[in-house]
Scaffold this motif. Structure first.
Motif, PDB file in Angstrom:
ATOM      1  N   ILE A 118       1.302 -10.286   0.818  1.00 57.23           N
ATOM      2  CA  ILE A 118       0.621 -11.578   0.792  1.00 57.23           C
ATOM      3  C   ILE A 118      -0.465 -11.523  -0.283  1.00 57.23           C
ATOM      4  CG2 ILE A 118      -0.828 -13.179   2.094  1.00 57.23           C
ATOM      5  CD1 ILE A 118       2.085 -13.104   3.112  1.00 57.23           C
ATOM      6  N   ILE A 119      -1.266 -10.477  -0.276  1.00 60.74           N
ATOM      7  CA  ILE A 119      -2.328 -10.332  -1.274  1.00 60.74           C
ATOM      8  C   ILE A 119      -1.725 -10.085  -2.655  1.00 60.74           C
ATOM      9  CG2 ILE A 119      -4.352  -9.006  -1.993  1.00 60.74           C
ATOM     10  CD1 ILE A 119      -4.793  -8.331   0.998  1.00 60.74           C
ATOM     11  N   ARG A 120      -0.779  -9.184  -2.723  1.00 57.95           N
ATOM     12  CA  ARG A 120      -0.151  -8.840  -4.001  1.00 57.95           C
ATOM     13  C   ARG A 120       0.439 -10.087  -4.676  1.00 57.95           C
ATOM     14  NH1 ARG A 120       0.952  -3.924  -5.791  1.00 57.95           N
ATOM     15  NH2 ARG A 120       0.639  -2.980  -3.766  1.00 57.95           N
ATOM     16  N   LYS A 121       1.075 -10.952  -3.891  1.00 65.73           N
ATOM     17  CA  LYS A 121       1.682 -12.150  -4.481  1.00 65.73           C
ATOM     18  C   LYS A 121       0.640 -13.143  -4.997  1.00 65.73           C
ATOM     19  CE  LYS A 121       6.275 -12.150  -2.565  1.00 65.73           C
ATOM     20  NZ  LYS A 121       7.312 -12.928  -1.907  1.00 65.73           N
ATOM     21  N   GLN A 122      -0.546 -13.140  -4.396  1.00 63.62           N
ATOM     22  CA  GLN A 122      -1.601 -14.021  -4.918  1.00 63.62           C
ATOM     23  C   GLN A 122      -2.003 -13.567  -6.317  1.00 63.62           C
ATOM     24  OE1 GLN A 122      -2.167 -16.778  -3.006  1.00 63.62           O
ATOM     25  NE2 GLN A 122      -0.671 -15.717  -1.716  1.00 63.62           N
ATOM     26  N   ILE A 123      -2.127 -12.259  -6.497  1.00 70.18           N
ATOM     27  CA  ILE A 123      -2.458 -11.705  -7.811  1.00 70.18           C
ATOM     28  C   ILE A 123      -1.355 -12.041  -8.805  1.00 70.18           C
ATOM     29  CG2 ILE A 123      -2.866  -9.573  -9.125  1.00 70.18           C
ATOM     30  CD1 ILE A 123      -3.948  -8.350  -6.443  1.00 70.18           C
ATOM     31  N   TRP A 124      -0.124 -11.752  -8.416  1.00 71.18           N
ATOM     32  CA  TRP A 124       1.004 -12.010  -9.309  1.00 71.18           C
ATOM     33  C   TRP A 124       1.081 -13.484  -9.705  1.00 71.18           C
ATOM     34  CZ3 TRP A 124       5.296  -9.219  -6.052  1.00 71.18           C
ATOM     35  CH2 TRP A 124       5.162  -7.831  -6.195  1.00 71.18           C
ATOM     36  N   ALA A 125       0.890 -14.388  -8.734  1.00 72.43           N
ATOM     37  CA  ALA A 125       1.019 -15.825  -9.012  1.00 72.43           C
ATOM     38  C   ALA A 125      -0.058 -16.316  -9.968  1.00 72.43           C
ATOM     39  CB  ALA A 125       0.982 -16.619  -7.707  1.00 72.43           C
ATOM     40  N   ILE A 126      -1.246 -15.749  -9.872  1.00 67.33           N
ATOM     41  CA  ILE A 126      -2.325 -16.148 -10.779  1.00 67.33           C
ATOM     42  C   ILE A 126      -2.093 -15.569 -12.170  1.00 67.33           C
ATOM     43  CG2 ILE A 126      -4.783 -15.757 -11.282  1.00 67.33           C
ATOM     44  CD1 ILE A 126      -5.279 -16.251  -8.257  1.00 67.33           C
ATOM     45  N   GLU A 127      -1.676 -14.322 -12.234  1.00 69.16           N
ATOM     46  CA  GLU A 127      -1.502 -13.665 -13.531  1.00 69.16           C
ATOM     47  C   GLU A 127      -0.169 -13.984 -14.204  1.00 69.16           C
ATOM     48  OE1 GLU A 127      -2.232  -9.534 -12.597  1.00 69.16           O
ATOM     49  OE2 GLU A 127      -4.380  -9.792 -12.982  1.00 69.16           O
ATOM     50  N   ASN A 128       0.816 -14.393 -13.432  1.00 73.29           N
ATOM     51  CA  ASN A 128       2.158 -14.670 -13.962  1.00 73.29           C
ATOM     52  C   ASN A 128       2.700 -15.975 -13.391  1.00 73.29           C
ATOM     53  OD1 ASN A 128       2.761 -11.845 -15.262  1.00 73.29           O
ATOM     54  ND2 ASN A 128       1.941 -11.446 -13.225  1.00 73.29           N
TER      55      ASN A 128
END
Length: 186
Positions: free
Chosen positions: A154-164
């Protein structure tokens, strides 16, 4: 979303409701294109702080919860709840046609422990930074959270969605790209 819309449309006269929850710190503007494209007739809520992950003990999606007309949760499946799966589809059909099949629909809770709690605390701290326009500070907290609990997607996907964002918000979600990121981080 389109498969859930199809399910909802074909079962709306059978006293069944669908409620989806998107977990996305960036909010409704990022989700609306998907609900619009799928022409959803069911409600989609936005959980920007991962409150549901904390309450129900999950670190990844999709999850499924079946709640009866009295508000009692009769079934919970954490991870892999996909209506395109034959067994999931059969389970839903049985749920609709069989009153209160409690015995066959329970899943035991998993103990997530202090790593999960600490990573979610860091996530909430990052959400506050994000809401105040401090993206760099938010990402710093979220990265700390994924170091403590690497399996918290859940946290990892927030990072990915913002950066990519191109892999999340431009057309279909790029699941192949996500799987490649998971493979790299093992």
């Amino acid at each position: 979303m389109p498969v859930w819309q199809k399910f909802h449309a074909s079962n709306q006269n059978r006293n069944v409701e669908v409620l989806s929850v998107a977990i996305d710190v960036q909010g409704r503007d990022k989700i609306t294109p998907y609900t619009t494209k799928a022409q959803t007739s069911f409600v989609t809520l936005i959980d920007q702080t991962n409150l549901l992950g904390e309450l129900y003990g999950f670190k990844a999606i999709p999850n499924g919860f079946l709640i009866d007309e009295h508000g009692i949760m009769r079934y919970k499946k954490l991870g892999g709840f996909d209506i395109r799966n034959h067994d999931t589809n059969k389970l839903l059909e049985n749920w609709i046609t069989t009153p209160n099949p409690v015995e066959t629909l329970n899943q035991t809770d998993q103990e997530l422990g202090t790593k999960h709690e600490k990573s979610n605390e860091l996530f909430r701290n990052g959400v506050q930074k994000y809401k105040h326009g401090d993206l760099k500070g938010a990402l710093k907290y979220w990265r700390k959270g994924t170091k403590i609990d690497p399996s918290n997607y859940i946290i990892r996907k927030q990072i990915w969605a913002i950066e990519n964002p191109e892999n999340f918000y431009e057309g279909d979600v790029n699941y192949s790209w996500q799987h490649e990121q998971i493979r790299k981080n093992r």
